[in-house]
Design an enzyme around this catalytic site. Structure first.
Site, mmCIF file in Angstrom:
data_model
loop_
_atom_site.group_PDB
_atom_site.id
_atom_site.type_symbol
_atom_site.label_atom_id
_atom_site.label_comp_id
_atom_site.label_asym_id
_atom_site.label_seq_id
_atom_site.Cartn_x
_atom_site.Cartn_y
_atom_site.Cartn_z
ATOM 1 C CB THR A 173 -0.999 -0.452 1.555
ATOM 2 O OG1 THR A 173 -1.833 -1.230 1.424
ATOM 3 C CG2 THR A 173 -1.450 1.565 1.800
ATOM 4 N NE ARG A 201 -9.716 -6.765 1.557
ATOM 5 C CZ ARG A 201 -8.701 -6.474 2.017
ATOM 6 N NH1 ARG A 201 -8.295 -4.940 1.536
ATOM 7 N NH2 ARG A 201 -8.012 -6.955 3.197
ATOM 8 C CG ASP A 204 -6.434 -0.809 6.478
ATOM 9 O OD1 ASP A 204 -6.231 -1.996 5.965
ATOM 10 O OD2 ASP A 204 -5.551 -0.716 6.789
ATOM 11 N N GLY A 225 -0.931 -3.302 5.914
ATOM 12 C CA GLY A 225 -0.960 -4.216 6.406
ATOM 13 C C GLY A 225 -1.659 -5.119 6.062
ATOM 14 N N GLY A 227 -5.381 -5.891 6.284
ATOM 15 C CA GLY A 227 -6.008 -4.802 6.902
ATOM 16 C C GLY A 227 -7.711 -5.080 7.585
HETATM 17 N N1 ASP Z 1 -3.861 -2.504 3.909
HETATM 18 C C1 ASP Z 1 -4.361 -3.018 2.319
HETATM 19 C C2 ASP Z 1 -5.772 -4.226 2.516
HETATM 20 O O1 ASP Z 1 -5.504 -4.148 3.331
HETATM 21 C C3 ASP Z 1 -2.910 -3.644 1.896
HETATM 22 C C4 ASP Z 1 -1.562 -3.715 2.655
HETATM 23 O O2 ASP Z 1 -1.442 -2.372 3.257
HETATM 24 O O3 ASP Z 1 -0.289 -4.098 2.187
HETATM 25 O O4 ASP Z 1 -6.493 -3.257 1.261
#
Ligand code: ASP
Length: 307
Positions: A173, A201, A204, A225, A227
């Site tokens: 991200t 889907r 976050d 991370g 989410g």
């Molecule tokens: N947080 C992002 C999500 O879950 C993915 C990521 O940050 O790696 O869509």
């Protein structure tokens, strides 16, 4: 990386299973160069008296235009071999926010979040409606094939054939937090989401308070991370609330939240900035692309745990 006060911009390019062994020298150089460029773009805006919102948007656009990070051009594939991107932007001065999910044809999803913030009575738009709004706002549209990268396509295939590919392989991200010379915070985040995601889907990133949050005098936060964990634990707002109501420092609040999250199985990290310009960048994965810059300084970037 030392983390002195007086930073005006902090960015991330995603947390995950990033190790020295898995990144070639030339890739490492390319990551560092792109992160530095994004920091300098944002710094120039703040230096010339510009707004933190503009600095955040500009840094994120730069990362979205790169195939290296999971956002915009480098967005991860869904199960259906498409791209559905999420983004959000929050203004710490007013508490206004703009967020979008399921973007498929707009080149820079962070621009759609900005347009929602500036020109809509709503906060959060999805799918076809968000795309229609972006078109009405005159934002640049691209053919969905623009978002194809071989690396991400190969990753999708790997994830599909092998259930043993760990979750963290799917992370990534981009995000930014800025503090301008008027003391106004802004935070923004943009993502392709998790590789192989299904059924519309939403992560976050566009959920205000989970992946993105800014409040003047308190802090700005952008997360990366897994989410689902960040939504359930309202991570970005939890950090702000600890500072605001419990008197914690940004550093303690962010570190505790990310450590607690790991205990629950939630992998990832955050970047944050407080009103004194203190930076935090905690993560519980082996690496996180990250960096910060002060008003007149050079960009400081890191990738691995001990950078
Ligand atoms: N947080 C992002 C999500 O879950 C993915 C990521 O940050 O790696 O869509």
């Amino acid at each position: 990386m030392t983390e002195p006060p007086n930073a005006v911009l902090v960015i991330h390019g995603g947390a995950g299973w990033i190790s020295r062994e898995s990144v070639t020298d030339s890739m490492e150089k390319a990551y560092i160069k792109t992160l530095e460029e994004a920091l300098i773009k944002g710094q120039n805006i703040i230096k010339s008296g510009g707004a933190s919102l503009d600095a955040v948007q500009s840094a994120i656009e730069h990362l979205e235009d790169s195939p290296l990070f999971n956002a915009g051009k480098g967005a991860a594939f869904t199960y259906d071999e498409t791209h559905e991107m999420d983004s959000a932007l929050m203004d710490g001065a007013t508490g206004d926010a703009g967020a979008v999910t399921g973007i498929t044809t707009i080149k820079n999803p962070i621009q759609v979040a900005r347009a929602v913030l500036d020109h809509s009575v709503h906060v959060f738009l999805s799918g076809g409606g968000a795309e229609e709004f972006a078109r009405e706002q005159g934002l640049e549209q691209v053919d969905p094939s623009y978002f194809f990268t071989q690396k991400n396509y190969d990753r999708l295939k790997e994830v599909k054939v092998s259930m043993t590919v760990p979750n963290q392989e799917k992370l990534g991200t981009v995000g930014a937090v800025a503090l301008d010379t008027k003391g106004n915070f802004a935070a923004g985040t943009s993502t392709g989401g998790m590789t192989n995601k299904r059924y519309g889907r939403i992560g976050d990133v566009p959920v205000i308070g989970a992946g993105t949050y800014a409040e003047n005098e308190v802090c700005g936060i952008s997360a990366t991370g897994h989410g689902e964990y960040f939504i359930r634990n309202v991570v970005a707002h939890d950090i702000a609330a600890r500072i605001k109501y419990a008197g914690q420092t940004l550093e303690n609040a962010a570190k505790e939240v990310i450590a607690t999250l790991k205990g629950k199985g939630g992998l990832g990290g955050v970047i944050g900035l407080d009103s004194k310009g203190n930076v935090v960048m905690p993560f519980n994965t082996p690496g996180m692309f990250r960096g910060y810059i002060s008003l007149a300084g050079d960009p400081i970037v890191g990738i691995y745990k001990n950078d």
